[in-house]
Design a protein around this motif. Structure first.
Motif, PDB file in Angstrom:
ATOM      1  N   GLU A   1      41.139  46.431  45.409  1.00 19.50           N
ATOM      2  CA  GLU A   1      40.892  45.235  44.604  1.00 19.50           C
ATOM      3  C   GLU A   1      42.126  44.902  43.762  1.00 19.50           C
ATOM      4  N   ALA A   2      42.662  45.922  43.089  1.00 19.81           N
ATOM      5  CA  ALA A   2      43.829  45.696  42.228  1.00 19.81           C
ATOM      6  C   ALA A   2      45.004  45.168  43.050  1.00 19.81           C
ATOM      7  N   LEU A   3      45.183  45.732  44.248  1.00 22.23           N
ATOM      8  CA  LEU A   3      46.292  45.303  45.110  1.00 22.23           C
ATOM      9  C   LEU A   3      46.104  43.853  45.544  1.00 22.23           C
ATOM     10  N   ALA A   4      44.883  43.526  45.950  1.00 22.32           N
ATOM     11  CA  ALA A   4      44.624  42.164  46.423  1.00 22.32           C
ATOM     12  C   ALA A   4      44.852  41.152  45.295  1.00 22.32           C
ATOM     13  N   LEU A   5      44.389  41.481  44.102  1.00 26.21           N
ATOM     14  CA  LEU A   5      44.540  40.557  42.971  1.00 26.21           C
ATOM     15  C   LEU A   5      46.009  40.423  42.582  1.00 26.21           C
ATOM     16  N   ARG A   6      46.729  41.517  42.645  1.00 27.64           N
ATOM     17  CA  ARG A   6      48.131  41.505  42.268  1.00 27.64           C
ATOM     18  C   ARG A   6      48.944  40.665  43.250  1.00 27.64           C
ATOM     19  N   VAL A   7      48.696  40.849  44.540  1.00 26.65           N
ATOM     20  CA  VAL A   7      49.483  40.137  45.560  1.00 26.65           C
ATOM     21  C   VAL A   7      49.006  38.688  45.676  1.00 26.65           C
ATOM     22  N   GLY A   8      47.702  38.479  45.582  1.00 29.85           N
ATOM     23  CA  GLY A   8      47.166  37.126  45.496  1.00 29.85           C
ATOM     24  C   GLY A   8      47.151  36.327  46.792  1.00 29.85           C
ATOM     25  N   LEU A   9      47.384  36.966  47.933  1.00 27.19           N
ATOM     26  CA  LEU A   9      47.289  36.232  49.203  1.00 27.19           C
ATOM     27  C   LEU A   9      45.821  36.126  49.618  1.00 27.19           C
ATOM     28  N   PRO A  10      45.421  34.989  50.170  1.00 22.80           N
ATOM     29  CA  PRO A  10      43.996  34.812  50.481  1.00 22.80           C
ATOM     30  C   PRO A  10      43.477  35.701  51.613  1.00 22.80           C
ATOM     31  N   HIS A  11      44.358  36.131  52.534  1.00 25.33           N
ATOM     32  CA  HIS A  11      43.907  36.941  53.672  1.00 25.33           C
ATOM     33  C   HIS A  11      44.316  38.398  53.490  1.00 25.33           C
ATOM     34  N   VAL A  12      43.342  39.295  53.657  1.00 23.58           N
ATOM     35  CA  VAL A  12      43.618  40.726  53.558  1.00 23.58           C
ATOM     36  C   VAL A  12      43.182  41.399  54.854  1.00 23.58           C
TER      37      VAL A  12
END
Ligand code: ZN
Ligand code: ZN
Ligand code: FE
Length: 765
Positions: free
Chosen positions: A691-702
């Motif tokens: 979660e922290a990584l996704a929020l930090r990077v902010g790209l819509p696709h994971v």
């Protein structure tokens, strides 16, 4: 009057498509023809316009179950006023862009014939039709016709010939058509090769042996399998000892869906997979030990809440299981991780001392095809080992790319080859570490190149210099004079997921797995990568730690724990005292102190190992990944407990620091917290990290990939958490998240590289 020329691409050969077209056309009184071409099926059809249009609709709506219609091209032509509808011989002239069919499990109609006294094929083990039977395991070359299969040595009898030629028959143009009078037959042999019986007597002798506790080597569809009585702990122990496989779970074949239901309670979606034409081994929840439904010996999958279950997928399996009237262990016919045996003579040699009886037949197996393994994920089926029933069905890339070859990794080898806009990924080849393994890899490359008439313009492989696949890549690149592209392991994991879902990036890829060589020469495995086109940027990783003994740590989770504790302080001895002898502890401490044979790693798989060891779940492992699995099972289905702290430290790349996690874990451990709590808090920590990584990077696709995402709890919770923030989350589904997907990812990266170079040369600066 309307005449249409229709080209159908996709999986349309070897699945009963031409007979279906013939039936659909003649039912409407239409004229014309259908023929296999190397690029699909070509139909020309004419008649009154409304009937032709109705036919066209029926093509999509009523196609046979195993057919997959990827594209349909329609073109109007001048009528030729033909009288009849014909199936023409295959047209060898068209450009090669074929789709090769996968092996298909026996259909209900064939099963019914085999079970009906008086039928020509009553109890015949090689019964098949246009909708079922062997394909990929017996095709020698394309297009798919009997003369180019392993069936060429069997001349059809008059009855089979009549069925083969009769457009109303289910076996109209069924290439592997066979019957007791003209087709293959079985024989039962001793380990010395002496014949004990044939036909029905061989079947009965084999089953008697199994019921008496013996190990049966069965020449199946795509290779040899080893069968023992799954209800007998003694028989299972015998197989484990002889196969040198102490703990790794075995799959179990049940006589019928009814029998399987009684033991495992599959959901309707799981039943649909088990009975699909692919009929994979499906991981199902085991009944609780000691319950009335717990028929299968606990040692079949010791300490594992899941059981790999499958149903008979050939008449031969069906007949054996019906005679046995009980579930049988059904595992690959090899020693530990070597390739499958495919020929009787080879099996007698290589399985000598393993099997007591050999049930063999005379239909050659042209390439080894193992059973596939799947499990039901949060969004549907996940293929974990892709072989029978799935390989070599192609993946469409949406646009033409050059012919490229991806050679994959080392432990779960596969080969990928592109032609036109399609990629064919080979069946799972197993561990390539042995001589047999690297030979199989080479043979598979030759096989695919020949079948698809392909000449790669570039080869892609891993960065690891010692993989058999890398060495083959170096050799082939030199002898063909083509470039070799070395693709970083975790980049390939993410690229494979992107290729499967048609993503071009940028995406955030979380590649969490055992270990692969990183761009900086250390062992990566807990990586967050931003991937776009042919490039990636490492935006975060786990804090590195040393792995004493390197590769040996794969089977010794305690070593990973030791490596972590070493980074912290000198408290190793107090926390892991019981896991090592004093002498071992001294030697390993000295190795760590001097950095001897103790490579640095950021592997998530090894962090799982360390946590498994420290939480008391598992200090040793019989196979790679066992400790991580045990940790998943320990965590169970409980909702997320308070996660352990796993903070992201700023930096380029950022670093996920496991030190606070390990400190908190040690506190739990000191106060005697149950392993399930520690396992649960650890899983929750990883979900928060994602979660922290996704929020930090902010790209819509994971994209989530790597072997760790075979962990259902981690996958499910991570997906849910990310989706709650609005991220689109993608995971491999048709291709494995483990190293079985690497060849596809390597090829995809090479394809993007070509695309970019072409764009550059088109628009010079
Ligand atoms: Zn059939
Ligand atoms: Zn026949
Ligand atoms: Fe990997």
């Amino acid at each position: 009057m309307l005449r249409l020329a229709i080209t159908v691409q996709g999986v349309v050969q070897g699945v009963g498509f031409r007979p279906f077209v013939h039936a659909a056309a003649t039912a409407r009184g239409l004229a014309g023809w259908v023929r296999n071409r190397t690029d699909g099926v070509r139909i020309e059809v004419e008649g009154p316009a409304p009937l032709v249009e109705d036919f066209q609709r029926a093509l999509e709506r009523e196609a046979p179950p195993a057919a997959r219609l990827a594209r349909i091209y329609v073109e109007q032509q001048a009528p030729r006023y033909e009288e009849d509808f014909h199936i023409l011989d295959s047209d060898p002239g068209a450009p090669p862009r074929p789709s090769v069919p996968a092996d298909l499990a026996t259909c209900p109609e064939c099963l019914a014939e085999v079970a009906t006294p008086g039928e020509r094929r009553f109890r015949y083990p090689f019964t098949n039709c246009t909708r079922c039977g062997p394909r990929w395991s017996l095709i020698e070359s394309l297009p798919y016709d009997r003369a180019r299969t392993a069936m060429q040595r069997f001349a059809m009898c008059a009855d089979c010939e009549a069925e083969y030629r009769d457009a109303r028959d289910r076996r109209f143009h069924a290439q592997p058509i066979a019957c007791p009078a003209c087709g293959p037959s079985v024989r039962l042999l001793t380990p010395e090769g002496r014949q004990l019986g044939e036909g029905e007597a061989a079947l009965r002798g084999a089953v008697e042996g199994v019921l008496a506790g013996r190990v049966l080597a069965l020449q199946g569809l795509g290779g040899f399998q080893l069968l023992v009585d799954a209800t007998s702990p003694e028989a299972v122990a015998r197989l484990r000892q002889r196969k040198r496989r102490p703990e790794k779970p075995f799959a179990v074949m049940f006589p019928s869906l009814v029998a399987l239901r009684a033991a495992c309670m599959p959901t309707p979606a799981e039943e649909a997979m088990l009975t699909s034409p692919a009929a994979p081994i499906l991981l199902l929840r085991k009944p609780p030990p000691g319950s009335a439904r717990a028929l299968v010996a606990e040692t079949v999958a010791p300490g594992n809440p899941w059981l790999g279950a499958l149903l008979p997928y050939t008449p031969l399996h069906r007949l054996l299981l019906e005679l046995a009237e009980r579930p049988l262990v059904c595992t690959s016919g090899n020693l530990s991780d070597e390739p499958l045996c495919t020929e009787p003579a080879e099996a007698l040699e290589r399985l000598h001392g393993v099997a007591d009886l050999f049930l063999v037949h005379d239909r050659p197996i042209l390439r080894p095809v193992d059973d596939s393994v799947a499990r039901m994920g949060p969004d549907g089926p996940l293929v974990l080992r892709r072989a029978r029933g799935y390989a070599p069905l192609p993946l469409s890339l949406g646009a033409d790319i050059p012919c490229l070859l991806g050679l994959g990794g080392q432990l779960k080898g596969t080969v990928s080859l592109s032609t036109g806009d399609q990629v064919v990924v080979s069946q799972h080849l197993g561990d390539l570490g042995s001589l047999e393994g690297s030979r199989l890899l080479e043979r598979t490359v030759e096989d695919l190149l020949r079948l698809l008439e392909a000449r790669p313009v570039a080869i892609a492989c891993d960065l690891h210099p010692d993989y058999a696949s890398t060495r083959l890549g170096e050799r082939l690149a030199a002898s063909w004079g083509v470039p070799l592209l070395r693709v970083q392991h975790h980049h390939a994991h993410i690229a494979a997921g992107m290729a499967e879902h048609g993503l071009s990036g940028p995406v955030l890829g979380l590649a969490w797995d055992g270990a692969g060589l990183g761009a900086d020469g250390t062992l990566w495995g807990g990586e967050a990568l931003v991937v776009e086109g042919a490039r990636f940027r490492r935006v975060a990783h786990l804090r590195p730690f040393r792995l004493p003994g390197g590769e040996r740590a794969l089977r010794e989770p305690r070593r990973a724990a030791l490596g972590l504790l070493h980074e912290l302080d000198g408290t190793v001895a107090t926390h892991l005292r019981e896991a090592f002898t004093p002498r071992e502890a001294d030697v390993l401490a000295a190795m760590l102190e001097r950095g001897l044979q103790s490579p640095l790693t950021t592997s998530m798989g090894r962090l799982f190992d360390a946590v498994a060891a420290l939480s008391g779940v598992r200090a040793q492992a019989g196979f790679e990944g066992q400790a991580a699995m045990a940790l998943e099972f320990a965590a169970g289905e409980h909702e997320a407990e308070a996660p352990y702290p796993l903070p992201l430290r700023n930096g380029e790349p950022a670093v996920a620091d496991w030190e606070p996690l390990i400190q908190a874990l040690l506190v739990d451990r000191e106060r005697g917290a149950p392993a399930s709590l520690m396992a649960g808090r650890f899983h929750a920590a990883l979900v928060r990290l994602a979660e922290a990584l996704a929020l930090r990077v902010g790209l819509p696709h994971v994209v989530l990939s790597g072997g760790c995402f075979q962990n259902l709890r981690l996958l499910r919770d991570t997906q849910a958490r990310l989706r709650a923030h609005g991220f689109e989350v993608w995971t491999p589904r048709q291709y494995p998240p483990n190293d079985g997907g690497l060849s596809l990812g390597q090829l995809a990266v090479a394809a993007r590289r070509y695309e970019e170079e072409r764009n550059v040369s088109r628009h010079p600066r």
